[in-house]
Enzyme design. Sequence first.
Site, PDB file in Angstrom:
ATOM      1  N   ASN A 115       0.807  -1.214   0.000  1.00 43.83           N
ATOM      2  CA  ASN A 115       0.000   0.000   0.000  1.00 43.83           C
ATOM      3  C   ASN A 115       0.850   1.278   0.000  1.00 43.83           C
ATOM      4  O   ASN A 115       0.386   2.324  -0.422  1.00 43.83           O
ATOM      5  CB  ASN A 115      -0.917  -0.003   1.225  1.00 43.83           C
ATOM      6  CG  ASN A 115      -2.299  -0.528   0.895  1.00 43.83           C
ATOM      7  OD1 ASN A 115      -2.979  -0.002   0.020  1.00 43.83           O
ATOM      8  ND2 ASN A 115      -2.696  -1.596   1.560  1.00 43.83           N
ATOM      9  N   CYS A 153      -7.104  -1.081   9.363  1.00 42.17           N
ATOM     10  CA  CYS A 153      -6.652  -1.962   8.283  1.00 42.17           C
ATOM     11  C   CYS A 153      -6.403  -1.037   7.105  1.00 42.17           C
ATOM     12  O   CYS A 153      -5.629  -0.090   7.227  1.00 42.17           O
ATOM     13  CB  CYS A 153      -7.676  -3.045   7.993  1.00 42.17           C
ATOM     14  SG  CYS A 153      -9.381  -2.471   7.850  1.00 42.17           S
ATOM     15  N   SER A 154      -7.065  -1.242   5.974  1.00 40.32           N
ATOM     16  CA  SER A 154      -6.888  -0.304   4.877  1.00 40.32           C
ATOM     17  C   SER A 154      -7.915   0.812   5.007  1.00 40.32           C
ATOM     18  O   SER A 154      -7.585   1.941   5.324  1.00 40.32           O
ATOM     19  CB  SER A 154      -7.019  -1.017   3.531  1.00 40.32           C
ATOM     20  OG  SER A 154      -5.982  -1.969   3.407  1.00 40.32           O
ATOM     21  N   ARG A 166     -11.806  -5.589   8.352  1.00 39.09           N
ATOM     22  CA  ARG A 166     -11.037  -6.245   9.414  1.00 39.09           C
ATOM     23  C   ARG A 166     -11.121  -5.467  10.709  1.00 39.09           C
ATOM     24  O   ARG A 166     -11.190  -6.039  11.796  1.00 39.09           O
ATOM     25  CB  ARG A 166      -9.575  -6.365   8.976  1.00 39.09           C
ATOM     26  CG  ARG A 166      -9.397  -7.339   7.852  1.00 39.09           C
ATOM     27  CD  ARG A 166      -8.006  -7.264   7.280  1.00 39.09           C
ATOM     28  NE  ARG A 166      -7.948  -6.314   6.181  1.00 39.09           N
ATOM     29  CZ  ARG A 166      -7.089  -6.386   5.177  1.00 39.09           C
ATOM     30  NH1 ARG A 166      -6.208  -7.358   5.139  1.00 39.09           N
ATOM     31  NH2 ARG A 166      -7.090  -5.492   4.212  1.00 39.09           N
ATOM     32  N   LYS A 196     -19.544  -1.858   4.631  1.00 41.85           N
ATOM     33  CA  LYS A 196     -20.324  -1.697   3.398  1.00 41.85           C
ATOM     34  C   LYS A 196     -21.219  -2.919   3.141  1.00 41.85           C
ATOM     35  O   LYS A 196     -20.945  -3.745   2.265  1.00 41.85           O
ATOM     36  CB  LYS A 196     -19.378  -1.468   2.223  1.00 41.85           C
ATOM     37  CG  LYS A 196     -18.501  -0.225   2.419  1.00 41.85           C
ATOM     38  CD  LYS A 196     -17.949   0.295   1.114  1.00 41.85           C
ATOM     39  CE  LYS A 196     -16.930  -0.652   0.523  1.00 41.85           C
ATOM     40  NZ  LYS A 196     -16.518  -0.215  -0.819  1.00 41.85           N
ATOM     41  N   ARG A 220     -20.744  -5.661   0.274  1.00 47.53           N
ATOM     42  CA  ARG A 220     -20.228  -6.955   0.726  1.00 47.53           C
ATOM     43  C   ARG A 220     -21.276  -8.061   0.567  1.00 47.53           C
ATOM     44  O   ARG A 220     -20.936  -9.209   0.328  1.00 47.53           O
ATOM     45  CB  ARG A 220     -19.803  -6.868   2.195  1.00 47.53           C
ATOM     46  CG  ARG A 220     -18.666  -5.911   2.484  1.00 47.53           C
ATOM     47  CD  ARG A 220     -17.341  -6.392   1.926  1.00 47.53           C
ATOM     48  NE  ARG A 220     -16.300  -5.394   2.176  1.00 47.53           N
ATOM     49  CZ  ARG A 220     -15.885  -4.509   1.262  1.00 47.53           C
ATOM     50  NH1 ARG A 220     -16.386  -4.523   0.035  1.00 47.53           N
ATOM     51  NH2 ARG A 220     -14.941  -3.621   1.563  1.00 47.53           N
ATOM     52  N   GLY A 275     -10.571   0.501   7.054  1.00 50.81           N
ATOM     53  CA  GLY A 275     -11.078   0.505   8.416  1.00 50.81           C
ATOM     54  C   GLY A 275     -12.545   0.162   8.510  1.00 50.81           C
ATOM     55  O   GLY A 275     -13.223   0.596   9.434  1.00 50.81           O
TER      56      GLY A 275
END
Lengths: 554, 607
Positions: B249, B337-338, B343, B379, B383, B340
């Site tokens: 990232n 996480c990325s 995870r 989301k 998801r 948020g």
Amino acid sequence: MSAEIMEFAELIKTPRVDGVVLHRPFMPTVEGTLCLTGHHLILSSRQDNTEELWLLHSNIDSIEKRFVGSLGHITVKCKDLRMIQLEITGMEECLNIASSIEALSTLDSVSLMYPFFYRPMFEVIEDGWNSFLPQNAFKDLESMTDEWRLSEVNKDFSLCPSYPPLVAVPKDVDDETLKKVATFRHGGRFPVLSYYHKKNGMVMMRAGQPLTGTNGRRCKEDEKLINATLRPGKRGYIIDTRAINVAQQAKARGGGFELEANYPQWRRIHKAIERYNVLQESLIKLVEACNDQSHSMDRWLSKLEASNWQTNVKEILTTACLAAQCIDREGASVLVHGTEGTDSTLQVTSLAQIILDPGCRTIKGFQSLVEREWLQAGHPFQQRCAQSAFSNSKPRYEAPVFLLFLDCVWQILRQFPCSFEFNESFLVLLFEHAYASQFGTFLGNSAAERARLCLPEKTVSLWSWVNRPQELERLTNPLYEPNSLVIWPSVAPQSLLLWEGVFLRWNRSSKCLDEAYEEMVHIIEYNKELQTKVNSLRRQLAQLETEDPLLHTP
Amino acid sequence: QKYYHYVHLFLQVEQVRLLDRFSNKSIHGTLYLTATHLIFVESNSNNSILHHHIASVEKLSLTTSGCPLVIQCRNFRVVNFVIQRERDCHDVYSSLLRLLRPVCYDELYAFSYNPKQNDQQREEGWQLIDLGAEFERMGVPCDQWQLTDVNRDYKVCETYPRDLYVPVTASKPIIVGSSKFRSKGRFPVLTYFYQEKKAAVCRCSQPLSGFSARCLEDESMLQAISKANHNSRFLYVMDTRPKLNALANRAAGKGYENEDNYSNIRFQFVGIENIHVMRSSLQKLLEVTGTRSLSMSDYLVGLESSGWLRHIKAVVDAAVFLTRAVTVEGASVLVHCSDGWDRTAQVCALGALLMDPYYRTIKGFMVLIEKDWISFGHKFADRCDQLDGDPKEVSPIFTQFLECVWQLTEQFPQAFEFSEWFLLQIHEHVHSCQYGNFLGNNQRQREELQLRERTHSLWAFLMSEKQNHLNPFYSPAYSEAHPVLEPSTLPYHFKFWRSMYHQFDRSMHPRQSILKTILTLKENSRKAESTLQALESVSTLLHIVIFLSFKLEPTESTDTERTVEGSSGTESRKQSYGELEGTYNSDLVKEEPAVVSLEFGVARMTC
């Protein structure tokens, strides 16, 4: 007797050591005095509130010792899969203790075993040695059918050393015929009755493999015997617990299987249940996987898979279901055998009975099943249970055949939690006692050996101990409601679980699960109590109502 | 029969066979297609499937017995139909394809679902969960933490809720500055406050640090969080991604916190894989478990190679780490996480569940989901594939969370007020789009959709049938004695969740359920208690009446006679008392007919 005690004394180099530290999984560390007696390893702290350790030497599978300076560590690995650690100061003491334990836990002579020395500290209400006599079992059969008789042909164990003195055979087959058939079956194990299905009169028989050899030898009497169990115009199934290629190979060693040409009324089905030495490997690998404390999920699953234990459970259970299906669904009689007829054969016949016969799902009924289909039927307990998963020596006859049977019963119990009178503890108890016990029940390899050892006279039966109110209470399933139906378990891999109560018993704290179990018992008992109260109050009210003149005046 | 009285029927096909996917059994019936459901009606039962539950429809090539149609559902149900005429099959197939892919929210079932409630009842349903009250329960606001209005109009972060809690020392410029340095503006905010040690669990997204970028406001923000806790000199920063992902990232101008730039942080990777890995892991798992005549070896190998349980364990491991840091060390923890919202949501929610017994109650679990999943912008629409969207956005992140909770209930059978039926029911409705709670991707979107006005709340429905979701073994005393759960995460504690992934494959489950039996018993006891009470008062009354009758007509009967009569009276009435015993027994014994057909092998007489 005193000579024997002398013998123990020679083996015990150091009878007691002080300041020994004991580590047990999920229990507080105990420091105390270690004592070795002829049959026990005892650790006592002489304090009231700590639990002592009383371990039968015969429960010890193997020991390991190592030293850090002069501090010795002994790891004791038990047949019930428990591992305990002893810390002993002083190299000589530690070495002495280790070699004594080793010697005492590997005694060869049966007559030196603890059951011959054990004196019961409880009142025997019913002598277990007389609880399950074949004559009584046969009386039940006689009430259902007159097509069978009890033969005394093996009364001196000469025809078949691994059979009991009394066996049930078709009424029309005489003892002379049986003698001929015995010569045609492995170990003299001619086909005998294992189970009579009351619902449709179909039967399950078991035997050793037929000795056809490479020449395709046949035996008219054998054919006559098993055909005598068929109804006119009906056919039966032979379930061979070996894969077809294994059965083929057996011919070279004089064994074999029933040829279609000679047994036209029978259809043979081969199922692959592993032989005993393979099963022992499987147990060793499984227990190793369970004791691996690494945190990798992949490693755990691959080790579990590689052990093949669950595969064995599934295969045995599937074969038992097949046998039960033939009897109950197809309305056909069944003959089950493998090679010797003392291992996989018994797994299949006994499990099929659990599925078919509600009687086998009671505590007494299950004891009777173990007695009939395992002890009397000649499963060589002493050989099979001589060592468990931690044995360092190369296995000879050791194998967890009985443990696998118990595992399969547990699987069915999990799927029908209300249909068994006993709970998981009963199965665990049988596992423990099959491997090491103060009782004589599982000593010896056959009825003949048990008779020679005079076990009923010289030892106490496990059943005498179990069938007392306080023990029965502990072993009774609070959810039990008699279920008269045939119970078909699911054998899908997703439905079969690892038996944590045995294999993870010492690797996890069972506190939460035990407390939940207690809560369940409490809920059930509270309910019963309430119902009783309600009923008695209703009864009282009704009494008052009927008696009271005022309430009756129109 | 109730469905098709009032709904518009699209299609009706007779003589359809429904096959069991693991055995050769099949049943005949009629297939109906309505605007919202696919219904299969058989002589004595009917099965209905919500269109929203259908993940895929596949039409296989024609066979001699008909045209097979395979329907895979998001609740892991797999249905195999065989339709006699190919033309009918094609009609069903193409109609389903049309109905399956709603393109706008208004087409979702929630907007037409009507449980016969008035507006007031519906409004009350939505008021059941109040997050403001929840933060108050935790002890926030307090001297160190305050409510900020910086996101009142979703200006700073449009995927966060309006109400956010931050350290009192975090000024608006710090917040705004920090949000600009975080992916999607998701700056560090409070999600759980562990009152006992004044330690905070905060969440955010990854910093836009790239290889060397810094942001003083973000550094101050973390400093403020750290300082708000006097019990610990440092703040844990948990990056829930594998290190490799975080490194990758950086090349895109994102990344993770550099310990040199932030004073007093302890940085830690915990290695939970991303949504794509999780999606394909579940797919592999389902492929394995969907195999017919699966061998034990293939099952275990498949379980391992799917990696599913490894991922579940990773999430639980992370939650255990978080819990220990907070409850044992008394340190505050910042989780990200990325973005948020996946995870991070898993770890924060599971951690809070381990720390706080309230979240292990039925109401508390609803609050937890409302807080860490719904309000913080997991989301759900993307998801769970609510609208016809990007298949790469679909991932079973929430399912994993429910499974982690289930794994914990297996280790702690007395710690949870709810049973697995509750978890299954929530899972069912996350995908059903029948209630408004999970629609959309964030709060802002939900407000735009006017869900509170136009749909009903799942929580109110679940609360109304609370009885069905209770865990009979639950013990509040246990929770008091063990407020913080310390699960073991050794691999063998993680089991395949059969009740979830084979929910509809009845043949795989135990024939008798301990849970059901004990629930019935508890219910019986409850009834018996009230019967007993009623009887006791009647009995008292009767005694008074009899006592009075003695006084009035003392010559009528004597005491001795009474006793004699009494015993015979008992006998004659016995039949009618048996009733209660009777129902109690029959409830238990024949719950399930024990006869099930299974293919154990080849046992058909052909010789």
